[in-house]
Design a protein around this motif. Structure first.
Motif, short mmCIF file in Angstrom:
data_model
loop_
_atom_site.label_atom_id
_atom_site.label_comp_id
_atom_site.label_asym_id
_atom_site.label_seq_id
_atom_site.Cartn_x
_atom_site.Cartn_y
_atom_site.Cartn_z
N PRO A 141 45.02 48.20 36.80
CA PRO A 141 45.75 47.86 38.17
C PRO A 141 46.01 47.18 38.85
O PRO A 141 46.42 46.79 39.73
CB PRO A 141 45.89 49.68 38.45
N GLU A 142 44.66 47.37 39.77
CA GLU A 142 44.40 46.36 41.25
C GLU A 142 44.07 45.73 40.60
O GLU A 142 44.17 44.80 41.73
CB GLU A 142 42.44 47.08 41.23
N ARG A 143 43.89 44.77 39.60
CA ARG A 143 43.99 43.43 39.43
C ARG A 143 45.25 42.54 39.13
O ARG A 143 46.14 41.16 39.77
CB ARG A 143 43.10 43.25 37.76
N ALA A 144 46.41 43.84 38.28
CA ALA A 144 47.35 42.76 38.62
C ALA A 144 48.01 42.48 39.91
O ALA A 144 48.68 41.62 40.68
CB ALA A 144 48.83 44.28 37.80
N ASN A 153 28.97 46.31 40.21
CA ASN A 153 30.02 45.39 38.66
C ASN A 153 31.29 45.79 40.00
O ASN A 153 31.96 46.52 40.72
CB ASN A 153 30.32 46.64 38.07
N ARG A 154 31.52 43.99 40.50
CA ARG A 154 33.36 43.69 41.24
C ARG A 154 34.13 43.42 40.56
O ARG A 154 35.04 42.92 40.79
CB ARG A 154 31.95 42.22 42.18
N LEU A 168 38.58 38.89 38.51
CA LEU A 168 39.87 38.74 38.23
C LEU A 168 38.74 39.07 36.76
O LEU A 168 40.01 39.81 36.04
CB LEU A 168 40.42 37.78 38.26
N ARG A 169 38.53 38.12 35.72
CA ARG A 169 37.87 38.25 34.93
C ARG A 169 36.80 37.40 34.69
O ARG A 169 37.00 36.22 35.74
CB ARG A 169 38.97 37.31 33.91
N ARG A 170 36.37 37.59 32.99
CA ARG A 170 35.28 36.75 32.72
C ARG A 170 35.65 35.06 32.89
O ARG A 170 36.73 35.47 32.24
CB ARG A 170 34.59 37.01 31.78
N LEU A 171 34.83 34.40 32.66
CA LEU A 171 35.12 33.24 32.69
C LEU A 171 35.26 32.83 31.03
O LEU A 171 34.20 33.49 30.35
CB LEU A 171 33.62 31.82 32.48
N GLU A 172 36.36 32.19 30.55
CA GLU A 172 36.48 30.81 29.29
C GLU A 172 35.44 29.90 28.81
O GLU A 172 35.64 29.00 29.46
CB GLU A 172 37.72 30.52 29.40
N PHE A 221 39.76 32.40 39.30
CA PHE A 221 39.05 34.18 39.06
C PHE A 221 38.39 34.69 39.37
O PHE A 221 37.86 35.22 38.97
CB PHE A 221 38.16 33.41 37.49
N ALA A 222 38.56 34.35 40.56
CA ALA A 222 37.46 35.36 41.75
C ALA A 222 38.26 35.11 43.10
O ALA A 222 38.94 33.94 43.25
CB ALA A 222 35.61 34.77 41.23
#
Ligand code: ZN
Length: 378
Positions: free
Chosen positions: A9-12, A3-4, A154-158, A105-106
């Motif tokens: 907090p780390e994302r910001a 799970n990457r 960083l996030r899932r795709l839209e 996104f990554a």
């Protein structure tokens, strides 16, 4: 389970670093792959394949660590797809991957940069260099330099099917909540017709199967394929009107369909194992196209490369007019003339002509959705 996905907090902190990074606008196939690596759908991969794994896959159908693995997952941007020349990117650099709307996104940390032979990949994986094969032209159009390294998602795709795009962690939790231990996965890239339903029902009748996981591939498809939203809507109709809710889970899988016959079938089963399935339905010519592959090699490959998933194999399925039922050569002795053509080609041709679809081939609730128009990709 990998799970990457980077937590809040780390994302910001990571997002604040983005503006200094090299960017890559990779083809959509590689965008989907990066997201799937990030959510663990391709475990044990934590990033794109490096040269040692690529060599092991091409020569032995295994990773360096000996796990069976048949499809290389490569990030190989063509010149012009990166914000700097491909040759100037160095090991240790961080590269922001952009989604289809050009938003990061990554992040890939480059651990290896290497040249590889695209034609060899095409021959080994797809058994051909023929450009009319739906994946080969992509392989040959990719860059000659590949980048390997771990990915931070960083996030899932839209995506249009986003709310149905479950992660392996989600399905594993759902199966466990339902008390299922042996879940059978069903791979498809089409709307359901009665031959598909037959395989699903036969599987649900098996005592050892606790539940069915219907997991259509709805990533990049070809012109003339059904739209992702249509595939999901028709399955939702089938579940709502016919299947016991307590026995079936539906989710969408946005990856590019690889028509690699047996090698693709094994890969698709490994992915479903990551989603928590212990059994896998494999009919005739799964993931095949044209006449490149023996239609039953997609079943025998499971004997050669055990992956801890039990294949549930089926013979060719058809609607027999004399039997008045779905059948296979194992259950019906009538000649081919008695069989109705249940192929997608036949169904699409009927749709294109605006003909009603017979209920022997397709459920009325599914046919109703298909009759609304604008269901195929142009
Ligand atoms: Zn028959």
């Amino acid at each position: 389970m990998v799970n990457r996905l980077v937590a809040a907090p780390e994302r910001a902190r990571r997002e604040a670093e983005l503006h200094d990074m090299i960017t890559v606008q990779a083809p959509v196939d590689q965008v989907y792959d990066a997201e799937k690596i990030g959510i663990g759908a391709y475990s044990p991969l934590e990033g794109f394949h490096g040269s040692a794994d690529l060599e092991a896959i091409l020569t032995r159908n295994r990773l360096v660590n000996d796990l069976p693995w048949t499809l290389p997952i490569l990030l190989a941007p063509a010149e012009g797809e990166m914000s700097v020349p491909v040759g100037s990117v160095k090991v240790g650099d961080e590269v922001a991957m952009l989604d289809m709307a050009a938003r990061p996104f990554a992040i890939l940390r480059v651990e290896e940069k290497y040249r590889y032979d695209r034609k060899r990949v095409a021959r080994s994986v797809y058994a051909t260099e023929d450009l009319s094969h739906p994946n080969v032209s992509d392989v040959l159009a990719a860059g000659e330099t590949a980048f390997a390294g771990r990915i931070d998602l960083l996030r899932r795709l839209e995506l249009p099917t986003r709310e149905l795009e479950l992660a392996p962690q989600d399905t594993r939790e759902e199966f466990s909540r339902r008390g299922w231990t042996n879940v059978a996965a069903y791979q498809t890239r089409n709307v359901p017709h009665t031959a598909h339903e037959y395989l699903q029902r036969c599987t649900l009748e098996r005592e050892e199967i606790d539940g069915l996981f219907v997991h259509p591939v709805v990533g990049r498809l070809k012109r003339g394929d059904y739209r992702p939203e249509v595939i999901m809507a028709t399955y939702q109709a089938l579940l709502r009107h016919y299947y016991p809710a307590s026995r079936v889970v539906l989710a969408a899988l946005s990856i590019t369909m690889r028509y690699g016959g047996p090698k693709a079938a094994l890969f698709l089963a490994i992915v479903r194992k990551n989603y928590g399935c212990r059994s896998y339905i494999v009919g005739r010519d799964q993931a095949g196209v044209g006449k490149y592959y023996d239609p039953f090699a997609c079943q025998t490959i499971f004997d050669e490369f055990p992956i801890d998933v039990v294949p549930i194999k089926f013979a060719e399925t058809y609607f027999c007019r004399r039997c008045g039922w779905m059948a296979t050569g194992r259950t019906c002795n009538h000649p081919p003339e008695d069989r109705m053509d249940t192929s997608q080609t036949r169904i699409r041709a009927a749709l294109a002509r605006g003909e009603a679809l017979p209920s022997e081939l397709i459920r009325p609730e599914v046919a109703e959705i298909l009759s609304r128009g604008d269901v195929l990709l142009e």
